[in-house]
Design a protein around this motif. Structure first.
Motif, mmCIF file in Angstrom:
data_model
loop_
_atom_site.group_PDB
_atom_site.id
_atom_site.type_symbol
_atom_site.label_atom_id
_atom_site.label_comp_id
_atom_site.label_asym_id
_atom_site.label_seq_id
_atom_site.Cartn_x
_atom_site.Cartn_y
_atom_site.Cartn_z
ATOM 1 N N GLN A 44 0.823 -1.211 0.000
ATOM 2 C CA GLN A 44 0.000 0.000 0.000
ATOM 3 C C GLN A 44 0.858 1.263 0.000
ATOM 4 N N GLY A 45 2.169 1.099 -0.090
ATOM 5 C CA GLY A 45 3.054 2.255 -0.107
ATOM 6 C C GLY A 45 3.917 2.319 1.138
ATOM 7 N N THR A 46 4.489 3.482 1.393
ATOM 8 C CA THR A 46 5.401 3.654 2.519
ATOM 9 C C THR A 46 4.691 3.339 3.831
ATOM 10 N N PRO A 47 5.119 2.308 4.559
ATOM 11 C CA PRO A 47 4.449 1.944 5.815
ATOM 12 C C PRO A 47 4.523 3.069 6.846
ATOM 13 N N LEU A 48 3.519 3.113 7.699
ATOM 14 C CA LEU A 48 3.483 4.140 8.740
ATOM 15 C C LEU A 48 4.733 4.077 9.611
ATOM 16 N N ALA A 49 5.171 2.878 9.975
ATOM 17 C CA ALA A 49 6.350 2.754 10.838
ATOM 18 C C ALA A 49 7.590 3.343 10.175
ATOM 19 N N PHE A 292 15.852 2.376 8.647
ATOM 20 C CA PHE A 292 15.294 3.322 9.615
ATOM 21 C C PHE A 292 14.625 2.645 10.805
ATOM 22 N N VAL A 293 13.893 1.574 10.555
ATOM 23 C CA VAL A 293 13.128 0.933 11.626
ATOM 24 C C VAL A 293 13.986 -0.046 12.416
ATOM 25 N N GLU A 294 14.844 -0.802 11.706
ATOM 26 C CA GLU A 294 15.639 -1.841 12.363
ATOM 27 C C GLU A 294 17.088 -1.425 12.600
ATOM 28 N N GLY A 295 17.489 -0.286 12.048
ATOM 29 C CA GLY A 295 18.877 0.148 12.215
ATOM 30 C C GLY A 295 19.865 -0.651 11.404
ATOM 31 N N ALA A 296 19.424 -1.242 10.307
ATOM 32 C CA ALA A 296 20.297 -2.070 9.474
ATOM 33 C C ALA A 296 21.393 -1.226 8.824
#
Length: 399
Positions: A44-49, A292-296
């Motif tokens: 659906q596109g860029t996830p909210l998270a 961004f979310v997991e710091g990879a």
């Protein structure tokens, strides 16, 4: 003749105002997010998270002076070509026998995509190469992007940009040079190969336009492949399947091609701009989410991504850059008719993997073809060492 001896080239320095940066910070802090998507993927596109993590870092931890320092670390110039101001970085190698190269970015990119390439290409002896690997590097901002002018009238197509790049290289005094690009940069580079401006001796692409026209035409319109299509190899069928997915998920391109002016929210809302720019393709969006979310740590950094977002915002080019989709008159992925020597690099997470068989048909003078083990659509940005190696190897026979 060097650029310094050409009076029509004006030195340029990026100088974003403190007021504009403060305004950007204020807008980021005032972000109003939508509700969460109703899926567990990126369909659906860029996830909210992802959007929340991007805005949190961009607004609170990112150094807003970074992008202008990085760009200003190289010689920047502006010149007028065909009635429009064109910005470009021009980094000459200390090795005078270096091969000149013009490298073109794509959407949603800018010259920041190519910054990691400049030092290894111009100073190869410091980066595992030899003096014979050196390049003089030209990296222009496409019309409507970055620090180039924004066309006030229709007509700046990919063909016109390709012609402008030929003029630029001629005005810089380069009588023998090569060209490279990905995304729009690949289209522009291949059109340069078709136009064959004086001095261009070969091209390189990491998003090769090599799909047989009849197959590309059918996929683009959602029709079955023509009945007379030769049997496809397993590799060719994989590419067809990849392109079916691409053509079914190009809403962003259709919007920019059909209604670019309706995207005015990109000029008013940082979260609108970020969410739109990050949603180029599935694999890139998933990668950015991990970062961004997991710091990879996977080639791109949070700062890299915020550099590009900041440049787009502070130059207000969210809408003007998108108009290229409306101006373009050629296919993205089909064979263009290049007969000059051509080098092709295939990164595994690109929109599609071009089979050697189709690359050989599309580029009858194919001088290099290689499949890389890692990397995606933004190869210069994400895997610069691999792309530098590809440019050195791909153009070796043309030195």
């Amino acid at each position: 003749m060097s650029v310094m001896e050409e009076t029509t080239f004006q030195p340029f320095t990026v100088d974003f105002s403190d007021e504009d940066i403060a305004d950007l910070r204020r807008r980021i802090a005032a972000t109003r997010f939508s509700e969460k998507e109703t899926t567990t993927d990126v369909e659906q596109g860029t996830p909210l998270a992802t959007a929340k993590a991007v805005m949190e870092y961009w607004g609170n931890d990112y150094d807003f002076g970074r992008v202008q320092r990085n760009v200003n670390a190289y010689p920047n110039f502006v010149t007028e070509i065909d009635g429009l101001d064109i910005h470009f970085i021009h980094a000459r190698s200390p090795h005078e026998d270096a091969l000149p190269i013009i490298i073109t970015h794509g959407w949603p990119g800018s010259v920041v995509e190519q910054l990691k390439l400049i030092d290894p290409l111009t100073n190869p002896t410091k980066y595992g190469g030899s003096a014979s690997d050196a390049f003089h590097v030209v990296v222009p901002s496409m019309p409507g992007y970055g620090f180039s002018g924004k066309p006030a009238e229709a007509g700046w197509s990919t063909e016109r940009i390709a012609k402008a790049w030929g003029v630029l290289m001629e005005q810089l005094g380069y009588s023998r040079y090569v060209a490279s690009g990905g995304d729009w940069g690949a289209v522009v580079t291949e059109l340069m190969g078709v136009q064959e401006p004086p001095g261009l001796v070969g091209i390189h692409t990491n998003m090769a336009g090599a799909i047989p026209p009849a197959i590309d035409g059918a996929l683009g319109t959602g029709q079955p492949l023509p009945a007379d299509t030769p049997p496809l190899s397993e590799e060719e069928q994989k590419t067809v399947d990849q392109l079916k997915y691409v053509y079914a998920h190009v809403a962003y391109a259709l919007m920019m091609a059909g209604r670019p002016q309706s995207l005015s929210g990109l000029a008013d809302s940082p979260v609108a701009l970020a969410s739109f720019l990050l949603d180029h393709d599935r694999d890139s969006l998933i990668l950015i989410g991990r970062i961004f979310v997991e710091g990879a740590q996977e080639g791109l950094s949070r700062d890299d991504i915020c550099d590009n977002l900041t440049l787009f915002w502070l130059t207000n080019t969210g809408v003007s850059s998108g108009r290229l989709y409306r101006e373009n008159k050629v296919g993205f992925f089909n064979t263009k008719g290049v007969t000059l020597p051509a080098a092709v690099s295939v990164f595994p997470d690109e929109l599609y993997s071009v089979p050697r068989s189709w690359a050989e048909q599309a580029f009858p003078n194919l001088i290099h073809y290689n499949k890389l083990p890692k990397g995606g659509h933004f190869a210069a940005w994400e895997q610069p060492e691999s792309l530098v190696s590809e440019l050195r190897t791909g153009f070796q026979s043309l030195r």
